[in-house]
Scaffold this active site. Structure first.
Site, PDB file in Angstrom:
ATOM      1  CG  HIS A  16      -2.527   0.869 -13.082  1.00 41.25           C
ATOM      2  ND1 HIS A  16      -2.089   2.083 -12.602  1.00 41.25           N
ATOM      3  CD2 HIS A  16      -2.063  -0.057 -12.209  1.00 41.25           C
ATOM      4  CE1 HIS A  16      -1.397   1.903 -11.500  1.00 41.25           C
ATOM      5  NE2 HIS A  16      -1.365   0.614 -11.233  1.00 41.25           N
ATOM      6  CG  ASP A  38       0.791   8.672  16.386  1.00 41.99           C
ATOM      7  OD1 ASP A  38      -0.036   8.767  15.446  1.00 41.99           O
ATOM      8  OD2 ASP A  38       0.550   8.029  17.425  1.00 41.99           O
ATOM      9  CG  LEU A  39       1.115   9.837   9.959  1.00 39.83           C
ATOM     10  CD1 LEU A  39       0.659   9.383   8.590  1.00 39.83           C
ATOM     11  CD2 LEU A  39       2.135  10.949   9.839  1.00 39.83           C
ATOM     12  CE  LYS A  81      -2.326   1.194  -8.278  1.00 35.96           C
ATOM     13  NZ  LYS A  81      -2.747   0.076  -7.445  1.00 35.96           N
ATOM     14  CD  GLU A  99       0.349  -7.770 -11.452  1.00 35.21           C
ATOM     15  OE1 GLU A  99      -0.860  -7.679 -11.147  1.00 35.21           O
ATOM     16  OE2 GLU A  99       1.279  -7.449 -10.691  1.00 35.21           O
TER      17      GLU A  99
END
Length: 506
Positions: free
Chosen positions: A242, A94-95, A150, A218
């Site tokens: 990007h 658990d961070l 990102k 896309e």
């Protein structure tokens, strides 16, 4: 890529978010490819970290199932995966719990690897707490590197806050802010094209180049990521990182050498030279759109607002087109057009360098009568140079003979010089994440983004976000466009004001 200075190196790569989408779709397939190619140092260990209760064997089995579903050319055989699986280990964490970091520290201390990589493949809001906990647990040692995915923040303020928290624990040389576009072989060839060949440098300036187009298109929609995408949008997801990184690669001055900071210094100069937005340019030079239902590849697809996880009245943009200008001597007066979107007519990314027309026309040229260099990024990887050649006229044609006798200019026909890098170098090339992960282990920062670059990019796009917030408050949303098209008609009008067209319209 050769092992070179990594031969004999031991490493621990800790993937925070080890059961998440990014880990199994991108990171672990890339690491498998590196292992297959013999470029991953054999003295390595990959530790997946997540909140799920799993053993090492259970995590290996989970990864094996998912890798069995990838593209056939990258799917491992049972023998390949068995060898790769020996590197895979799992740790429940658990961070937010300091005691879990203490357990991780104990596991890493079992062998004291030469390099420890902390890859934060988590939600950005966890970056700060993870870095602070790593520092408090004594896990931010000189041989530790941290990778940040990102989006790094939601706006300029949040980006600065995350970077400030990271800097409180790690030095800049330990921080690898990843933009996977920079790892693409095609982007590497873009830099090689510019800085490895004397042929183009005299032409790479305003006197020869009329305009530059960057397209990242896309055909896919949000693909089950509607809740995430509805909070992000195309500007944050694609343009701020990007597209602007591609613009920098095109527009930067030659660096003094190939070292990381020399390259990143020149990219920063480009970002700081972008002409700031005004109310007039925001209204005229930026187009946002959102896809509606339409036909794509012969199939009827639903509109963005009908996607799972998307608000039915969402004003999130799935398309952006804009006109940028760079205020320096090389590029003054040259428009840079950036376009990106989902559910467009094709899946492709390219850069089109439109050259100026010949100063005096003695030939009849086609409608789009200028030379162009196309740099293909995906799905192709290569270059196409569009030229003109004399069109041979059939002697038996009395009409053509009469035309020539009248002194009319001879006609030209388009021809292309085409270079396909996959045909030239082979299809089994190093993928973006594979290249970047090996660079992290080796400590090479050239293909990673520095904090001041990110901040400059956020500063430039933030007025666009603010203008859209104001439009949303007035009930003005993005322009609709049918799925399977090239976006709103206003995107064509954007370039037409300069007398230009997008490449598919020419």
């Amino acid at each position: 890529m050769k092992l070179d200075n990594m031969a004999g190196m031991s490493f621990d790569l800790v993937i925070f978010g080890g059961t998440g989408d990014l880990a199994w779709r991108k990171l672990l397939p890339a690491l498998l490819q590196a292992h297959r190619h013999g470029t991953l140092p054999p003295q390595g260990r990959i530790i997946g970290v997540a909140r799920d209760e799993l053993s090492d064997a259970a995590w290996r089995a989970l990864i094996g199932e998912r890798l069995a579903a990838v593209d056939s050319d990258k799917r491992p055989s049972a023998e390949e995966f068995e060898r790769f699986a020996q590197l895979l280990h799992y740790q429940r964490m658990d961070l937010t719990r300091p005691e879990d970091y203490a357990q991780l520290k104990g596991r890493l201390a079992e062998r004291n690897a030469d390099v420890v990589v902390m890859y934060l493949a988590t939600a950005p809001q966890l970056f700060t707490v993870a870095c602070e906990q790593l520092g408090a647990a004594g896990l931010a040692t000189p041989n530790t590197r941290v990778v940040l995915e990102k989006p790094l923040g939601h706006d300029l303020e949040s980006n600065r806050a995350i970077n400030a928290a990271v800097r409180g624990v790690f030095s800049e040389r330990q921080v690898f802010r990843i933009d996977h576009y920079l790892g693409k072989p095609s982007v590497q060839n873009l830099l090689a094209l510019r800085f490895g060949n004397a042929l183009f440098e005299p032409l790479w300036r305003r006197e020869t180049i009329a305009s530059i187009e960057i397209t990242i298109a896309e055909q896919l929609g949000v693909e089950g990521r509607g809740a995430f995408y509805d909070q992000t949008g195309a500007l944050r997801d694609m343009v701020q990182n990007h597209a602007l990184q591609l613009l920098c690669a095109i527009a930067m001055e030659p660096p003094i050498n190939a070292h990381a900071d020399a390259i990143r210094d020149e990219k920063l100069k480009v970002l700081r030279s972008l002409v700031p937005w005004t109310q007039a340019t925001l209204a005229q030079d930026v187009v946002r759109g959102q896809y509606a239902a339409g036909m794509l590849a012969g199939q009827r697809v639903r509109g963005y607002r009908d996607e799972d996880g998307v608000a039915p009245d969402s004003r999130t943009e799935t398309f952006v087109a804009l006109r940028a200008s760079i205020a320096n001597w090389r590029w003054a007066g040259v428009p840079f057009y950036i376009r990106t979107g989902k559910r467009l007519a094709a899946h492709e990314a390219h850069i089109a360098i439109h050259l100026r027309a010949a100063p005096h026309a003695i030939y009849r040229t086609p409608l789009c009568g200028t030379n162009r260099l196309d740099i293909h990024l995906q799905p192709r990887d290569g270059l196409t140079l569009h030229l003109f050649a004399s069109a041979s006229e059939t002697r038996s044609s009395s009409a053509q003979a009469a035309h020539a006798a009248a002194g009319a200019a001879p006609a030209l026909t388009p021809v292309q010089l085409d270079l396909d890098f996959e045909q030239r170098f082979g299809a089994e090339r190093v993928g973006a994440y594979e290249r970047l992960l090996l660079d992290v282990i080796a400590g090479r920062l050239n293909l990673f983004v520095r904090a001041d670059e990110q901040e400059a990019a956020w500063q430039w796009v933030e007025p666009i976000m603010q203008a859209w917030d104001e439009q949303n408050a007035r009930g003005e949303g993005p322009r609709p466009y049918a799925a399977g098209t090239w976006g709103p008609g206003a995107a064509s009008a954007l370039v037409a004001r300069d007398g230009n067209t997008w490449v598919e319209e020419c």
